[in-house]
Scaffold this motif. Sequence first.
Motif, PDB file in Angstrom:
ATOM      1  N   ALA A   2     -28.379 -31.702 -20.357  1.00 28.33           N
ATOM      2  CA  ALA A   2     -27.248 -32.047 -20.668  1.00 28.33           C
ATOM      3  C   ALA A   2     -27.284 -33.074 -19.177  1.00 28.33           C
ATOM      4  CB  ALA A   2     -25.851 -31.215 -19.424  1.00 28.33           C
ATOM      5  N   ALA A   3     -26.963 -34.089 -19.837  1.00 18.63           N
ATOM      6  CA  ALA A   3     -26.323 -35.482 -19.029  1.00 18.63           C
ATOM      7  C   ALA A   3     -25.279 -36.247 -18.563  1.00 18.63           C
ATOM      8  CB  ALA A   3     -27.828 -36.928 -19.715  1.00 18.63           C
ATOM      9  N   VAL A   4     -25.089 -37.395 -17.859  1.00 11.70           N
ATOM     10  CA  VAL A   4     -24.270 -38.090 -17.101  1.00 11.70           C
ATOM     11  C   VAL A   4     -24.880 -39.154 -16.965  1.00 11.70           C
ATOM     12  CG1 VAL A   4     -22.739 -37.871 -15.174  1.00 11.70           C
ATOM     13  CG2 VAL A   4     -23.561 -35.860 -15.911  1.00 11.70           C
ATOM     14  N   VAL A   5     -24.122 -40.353 -17.600  1.00 16.38           N
ATOM     15  CA  VAL A   5     -24.713 -41.701 -17.830  1.00 16.38           C
ATOM     16  C   VAL A   5     -22.964 -42.618 -16.729  1.00 16.38           C
ATOM     17  CG1 VAL A   5     -24.953 -43.865 -18.707  1.00 16.38           C
ATOM     18  CG2 VAL A   5     -26.195 -42.461 -19.180  1.00 16.38           C
ATOM     19  N   THR A   6     -23.322 -42.439 -15.886  1.00 15.00           N
ATOM     20  CA  THR A   6     -21.719 -43.797 -14.538  1.00 15.00           C
ATOM     21  C   THR A   6     -22.357 -45.457 -14.543  1.00 15.00           C
ATOM     22  OG1 THR A   6     -22.488 -43.839 -12.435  1.00 15.00           O
ATOM     23  CG2 THR A   6     -21.943 -41.971 -13.649  1.00 15.00           C
ATOM     24  N   ASP A   7     -21.836 -46.719 -14.513  1.00 15.56           N
ATOM     25  CA  ASP A   7     -21.560 -47.014 -13.841  1.00 15.56           C
ATOM     26  C   ASP A   7     -23.162 -47.678 -12.942  1.00 15.56           C
ATOM     27  OD1 ASP A   7     -19.727 -46.388 -12.072  1.00 15.56           O
ATOM     28  OD2 ASP A   7     -19.275 -48.271 -12.255  1.00 15.56           O
ATOM     29  N   HIS A   8     -23.464 -46.447 -12.070  1.00 15.37           N
ATOM     30  CA  HIS A   8     -24.037 -46.519 -10.879  1.00 15.37           C
ATOM     31  C   HIS A   8     -25.322 -45.950 -10.910  1.00 15.37           C
ATOM     32  CE1 HIS A   8     -21.299 -49.256  -8.142  1.00 15.37           C
ATOM     33  NE2 HIS A   8     -20.213 -47.709  -8.693  1.00 15.37           N
ATOM     34  N   TRP A   9     -25.467 -44.797 -11.192  1.00 16.00           N
ATOM     35  CA  TRP A   9     -25.957 -43.741 -11.433  1.00 16.00           C
ATOM     36  C   TRP A   9     -26.143 -42.968 -12.798  1.00 16.00           C
ATOM     37  CZ3 TRP A   9     -24.155 -38.836 -12.454  1.00 16.00           C
ATOM     38  CH2 TRP A   9     -23.190 -38.785 -12.035  1.00 16.00           C
ATOM     39  N   THR A  10     -27.396 -42.285 -12.627  1.00 12.49           N
ATOM     40  CA  THR A  10     -27.469 -41.508 -14.019  1.00 12.49           C
ATOM     41  C   THR A  10     -28.483 -39.667 -13.845  1.00 12.49           C
ATOM     42  OG1 THR A  10     -29.940 -42.046 -14.851  1.00 12.49           O
ATOM     43  CG2 THR A  10     -28.270 -43.206 -15.662  1.00 12.49           C
ATOM     44  N   TRP A  11     -28.214 -39.030 -14.499  1.00 10.30           N
ATOM     45  CA  TRP A  11     -28.630 -37.567 -14.252  1.00 10.30           C
ATOM     46  C   TRP A  11     -28.712 -36.683 -15.857  1.00 10.30           C
ATOM     47  CZ3 TRP A  11     -26.799 -33.176 -15.353  1.00 10.30           C
ATOM     48  CH2 TRP A  11     -27.429 -31.990 -15.225  1.00 10.30           C
ATOM     49  N   SER A  12     -29.969 -36.346 -15.250  1.00  9.36           N
ATOM     50  CA  SER A  12     -30.414 -34.957 -16.532  1.00  9.36           C
ATOM     51  C   SER A  12     -31.320 -34.048 -16.181  1.00  9.36           C
ATOM     52  CB  SER A  12     -31.072 -35.772 -17.699  1.00  9.36           C
ATOM     53  OG  SER A  12     -32.264 -36.315 -16.961  1.00  9.36           O
ATOM     54  N   GLY A  13     -30.292 -32.775 -16.483  1.00 13.54           N
ATOM     55  CA  GLY A  13     -30.672 -31.158 -16.807  1.00 13.54           C
ATOM     56  C   GLY A  13     -31.453 -30.794 -17.624  1.00 13.54           C
ATOM     57  N   ALA A  14     -32.317 -29.473 -17.366  1.00 13.42           N
ATOM     58  CA  ALA A  14     -32.597 -28.533 -18.059  1.00 13.42           C
ATOM     59  C   ALA A  14     -32.712 -26.835 -17.538  1.00 13.42           C
ATOM     60  CB  ALA A  14     -33.631 -28.968 -19.942  1.00 13.42           C
ATOM     61  N   ALA A  15     -32.198 -26.050 -18.485  1.00 13.60           N
ATOM     62  CA  ALA A  15     -32.233 -24.788 -18.054  1.00 13.60           C
ATOM     63  C   ALA A  15     -32.683 -23.884 -19.303  1.00 13.60           C
ATOM     64  CB  ALA A  15     -31.247 -24.280 -17.191  1.00 13.60           C
TER      65      ALA A  15
END
Length: 360
Positions: A52-65
């Motif tokens: 999964a991943a998230v992109v915003t105008d301030h930060w990003t995140w990604s992860g896996a399991a």
Amino acid sequence: MPGPTPPTAVRTAFPAPGNRDLDPSGAERLQDLLTKITAYPDSPSGSRGVTAAVVTDHWTWSGAAGTDIRGTPLRPDTTMPVADITKTFVAAEVMQLANAGRLNLELPLSRYVAHPLTRNNATVRQHLSMTAGVPDFDGSDIRALERTIAAAPSRRWSLAEALDYYTGRIQPPDDSFYYSNVSYILLGLMIENITGQPLAAALRHDLADPAGLRHAAFQDAEKPQPPVVQDDNESCGAPDGYLPCRGVASAAAAFAGLAADAPTVARWGYQLYGGRVVPGDLVRQMTAGDGEYGLGTMRFTRQFGSADAYGHGGDLPDHTSLLVVIPQQRVSIAVILADGGRNIYRSMSELARAVQPLLG
């Protein structure tokens, strides 16, 4: 004609995607949700593996399991097939060509593609919105396709060849919605006819490169980039570098051929529905309407919170994917499961709820 503009559709372009990582405490909260998905892999909303991943105008995140079907641990940047999310690229390319005056959305598709399936004079816009009176392949069509692919899984298919297996009866276009991969093959042929380029080359030059998508592969013109998920499609033999194999990927190129990792899918959603690669007035047309489908875009009316959202889902035997963009909050979320036919909407809902307090 386009429907009314949704109140939360993008009116001004999003700023550039955030260039910092989500803080560790927030990242841990989101990662815990992915671990929860894999804790009960046989449940309707569970999976053996997830990215999964998230992109915003301030930060990003990604992860896996979890793992893929062969037991290989997934990474946030593992490339997987994302199926029907491909349609967002095809629709965006058509809108770009219309904006450049190279096609007219209100003219029959037959003006650009001479084929028996365009003889009902459905317009380009009707094919984009799947109201062209062209139902999808039925079960017998798909089984015949699968048998042919299984006999030579690494053979390359042209866009038009899959249409030879279509046995459906087209209807007069009357704005009735039929989910139709067939319409998107015809749109892919139109793009090739107008641009004089292979579909993948047009999508790469006009959309993927401007959006900064270096880890997307428009199969079979482009090979998925490692690390690549392992698949177990019954129509495919030994791995050949494509997902799930060249035959399937090329036959589905115009409607489900894209392979990418979750961060790439989330970035694409942010760039597209944020009006950064396609002008905002075109995005408003793509997201407009009263039903659940716009132009190459699924409409999620307050399904993931109090604001409307847009994007697309995809489903294959071994993978389920979903892209959701909430313009009001300038956030794009992508989830890819290493299982087919799963309730990915529940996973997306939980992730979207967890993201809300992190937006600031």
